[in-house]
Structures are given as C-alpha cells and as structure tokens.
Scaffold this active site. Structure first.
Site, PDB file in Angstrom:
ATOM      1  N   HIS A   1       9.537   4.190   3.084  1.00 53.88           N
ATOM      2  CA  HIS A   1      10.567   5.093   2.556  1.00 53.88           C
ATOM      3  C   HIS A   1      11.856   4.348   2.256  1.00 53.88           C
ATOM      4  O   HIS A   1      12.143   3.302   2.834  1.00 53.88           O
ATOM      5  CB  HIS A   1      10.789   6.306   3.479  1.00 53.88           C
TER       6      HIS A   1
ATOM      7  N   ASP B   1      21.817   9.277   3.064  1.00 56.98           N
ATOM      8  CA  ASP B   1      21.128  10.429   3.645  1.00 56.98           C
ATOM      9  C   ASP B   1      21.796  10.929   4.927  1.00 56.98           C
ATOM     10  O   ASP B   1      22.677  10.265   5.489  1.00 56.98           O
ATOM     11  CB  ASP B   1      19.652  10.085   3.909  1.00 56.98           C
TER      12      ASP B   1
ATOM     13  N   GLU C   1      10.311  10.079   1.511  1.00 56.24           N
ATOM     14  CA  GLU C   1       9.132   9.787   2.325  1.00 56.24           C
ATOM     15  C   GLU C   1       7.874   9.664   1.462  1.00 56.24           C
ATOM     16  O   GLU C   1       7.802  10.255   0.385  1.00 56.24           O
ATOM     17  CB  GLU C   1       8.926  10.934   3.322  1.00 56.24           C
TER      18      GLU C   1
ATOM     19  N   ASN D   1       7.193   2.855   6.848  1.00 54.93           N
ATOM     20  CA  ASN D   1       6.204   3.547   6.005  1.00 54.93           C
ATOM     21  C   ASN D   1       6.550   3.465   4.508  1.00 54.93           C
ATOM     22  O   ASN D   1       5.948   4.146   3.694  1.00 54.93           O
ATOM     23  CB  ASN D   1       6.065   5.014   6.444  1.00 54.93           C
TER      24      ASN D   1
HETATM   25  C1  GLP Z   1      15.930   5.406   8.387  1.00 54.62           C
HETATM   26  C2  GLP Z   1      16.890   5.675   7.203  1.00 54.62           C
HETATM   27  C3  GLP Z   1      16.706   4.679   6.115  1.00 54.62           C
HETATM   28  C4  GLP Z   1      16.577   3.298   6.743  1.00 54.62           C
HETATM   29  C5  GLP Z   1      15.267   3.206   7.448  1.00 54.62           C
HETATM   30  C6  GLP Z   1      15.002   1.886   8.167  1.00 54.62           C
HETATM   31  O1  GLP Z   1      15.111   6.455   8.696  1.00 54.62           O
HETATM   32  N1  GLP Z   1      16.825   6.988   6.654  1.00 54.62           N
HETATM   33  O2  GLP Z   1      17.788   4.759   5.180  1.00 54.62           O
HETATM   34  O3  GLP Z   1      16.627   2.316   5.756  1.00 54.62           O
HETATM   35  O4  GLP Z   1      15.045   4.320   8.297  1.00 54.62           O
HETATM   36  O5  GLP Z   1      15.629   1.812   9.394  1.00 54.62           O
HETATM   37  P1  GLP Z   1      15.743   0.457  10.229  1.00 54.62           P
HETATM   38  O6  GLP Z   1      16.694  -0.384   9.464  1.00 54.62           O
HETATM   39  O7  GLP Z   1      16.263   0.880  11.552  1.00 54.62           O
HETATM   40  O8  GLP Z   1      14.394  -0.147  10.270  1.00 54.62           O
END
Ligand code: GLP
Length: 252
Positions: A143, A72, A148, A141
């Site tokens: 995702h 993304d 989302e 959450n």
């Molecule tokens: C972000 C990304 C995701 C990622 C997630 C968790 O928003 N778009 O691809 O896996 O949040 O992030 P973290 O590893 O910092 O908890």
C-alpha cells in the site's frame, strides 16, 4: 538503476538515505520556497524528519513559506488525539521546523462527514497548485498512503477500509492494542498521488525487500497499489541495502 519506469537508488543504510533525502528537500525548498510537500507517516520517515529538524535548526532548511499535505489519517481519531497521524507529525517534524501552522494540511479523521472532508482536501491540494514533491513510504502489503490492495483502487481522496495487515502494522500507535486500531481511514487516492510532480518512495529494512522486488517487477495491479507508480514517469525508489537486497540480487 532504471527498472520499469522507476529510478531506483540504493543507500548503505536507512540513515544515509534519510540524510540525502533531507538535503534534497532542503535544496528543493531553496529553489522554491513555496514548495508544496506531500508527507507520509510510519517508522520509515522518522530518521528523515530528524534530519530535516537538524537542518532547520542549523538554518540550512527553511520551511517558512512551504505548504504540507499529509497522505492519510485514521477515521474517528481527532487531530488532538496522541494516536492520530496528525499528532505523530507534530512530534516528529512540525514541532521542530519553521512551518507555518496555517500551511500544514491534514485530513480530519473526526470530520462529521467523511466524503465532504475528502472533497475539501482534494480541492485544497488543487488550490495550492498540486504537490511539487511527494514522499511516500511503502506498506509491507504494497500500500501507499492507505490505498490498500484489492480488486480496484480509488483515484480521489477517499474513505477506505484497512486490511488486517495494515492494522497490525499500526498497532504501536495504539499501545499495542489491535482492537483499538481503527478499521477505516481517509487517504489521498492513487490519482491524487500520481498527479504529484515528483515522487520519492522511501523503503528501508528487510521487511520491505520482497515488496520492493514485486514493485520493480513490471506488472501493474491493484493487488500491489505501489505498482501504479510505474506509470508516473518521475518516481524515484530510494532503498537501503536491506530493502533493495532482492532486486540487486536479481538485477545485478
Ligand atoms: C502506514 C501508512 C503509510 C506508510 C506505511 C509504512 O500504514 N499509512 O503511509 O507508508 O504504513 O509504514 P512503515 O514506514 O512503518 O513501514
């Protein structure tokens, strides 16, 4: 442990999970040098990327023929912007391994037409032969990528609105100024993700424990996008003790 179609693997620490996953990726590269890898951003994969860089420096991981696709990117943030996911990947992985820049693929958040850009990405993944191994992080959450929670999910790569929780989770990249975090993003869709041949979801830290518990809970709902991974058949959920605490407590 196998729960609702997911194979759950526990590690003592985030570092242990990162070390094992890096060695696993290196093995996959040795078996198939032209491996097509799907990659996440976020705090979770940072130790993994450091381990991969170390393995590459020691000649134990060879990315020279591999192809990568990131999940993304923020809408409106160009690749060259230090706050982009593209720049994040450059800092944490691409600058430190022998990947060819021609085989690094990214959604362009600054593309003139988002829909055309999403279509281009989807076609490029197909032309590369699909994703051999997709590594995912997990949003608090639920995702994955930027798919989302909501009333419905989208199958293909698409433009999406970020929830307030996700924007807050990404505030660090934007000098802690929430108003600067984009409201929209481009992301691989659930179909794009589920077509990957092998998926490893990496979740570490206590903040993910209740989400991991819901994920392993058996219900599939767009309110928890990661729950769709139960339908894939070859999804591994790798957790550290903190992220796995709620399931081991209930499943033991
Ligand atoms: C972000 C990304 C995701 C990622 C997630 C968790 O928003 N778009 O691809 O896996 O949040 O992030 P973290 O590893 O910092 O908890």
């Amino acid at each position: 442990m196998h729960v609702n179609g997911l194979s759950i693997r526990s590690f003592a620490s985030p570092a242990a999970a990162a070390r094992t996953l890096a060695r696993d990726v290196a093995r996959a590269l040795a078996l198939k040098p032209t491996l097509v890898l799907g990659l996440p951003t976020g705090r979770t994969p940072v130790p993994l990327y450091a381990e991969l860089a170390a393995l590459c420096a020691r000649g134990r991981a060879d990315f020279s023929q591999a192809t990568t696709f990131n999940l993304d990117e923020f809408l409106g943030i160009p690749a060259a912007d230090a706050r982009s996911y593209r720049a994040f990947m450059q800092r944490h992985l691409f600058d430190h391994v022998n990947l060819s820049s021609r085989r690094i693929n990214f959604l362009d958040g600054a593309a003139a037409d988002a829909a055309t850009e999403c279509l281009r990405y989807e076609r490029r993944i197909a032309r590369a032969g699909g994703l051999d191994l997709l590594i995912l992080g997990l949003g608090v959450n639920g995702h994955i990528g930027f798919n989302e929670p909501g009333p419905a999910l989208t199958s293909a790569t698409h433009r999406t609105r970020l929830t307030a929780a996700t924007r807050r989770a990404n505030v660090e990249l934007f000098a802690h100024r929430l108003r600067d975090v984009p409201r929209e993003a481009l992301s691989m869709g659930m179909g794009t993700i589920l077509r990957a041949r092998r998926i490893v979801l990496l979740a570490t830290g206590a903040s993910k424990a209740s989400t991991v518990k819901r994920l392993a809970g058996g219900r599939i709902s767009p309110a928890l996008p990661a729950s769709f991974l139960q339908m894939h058949g070859a999804v591994e959920v790798w957790v550290d003790a903190a992220a796995g605490a709620a399931i081991s407590a209930s499943e033991a």
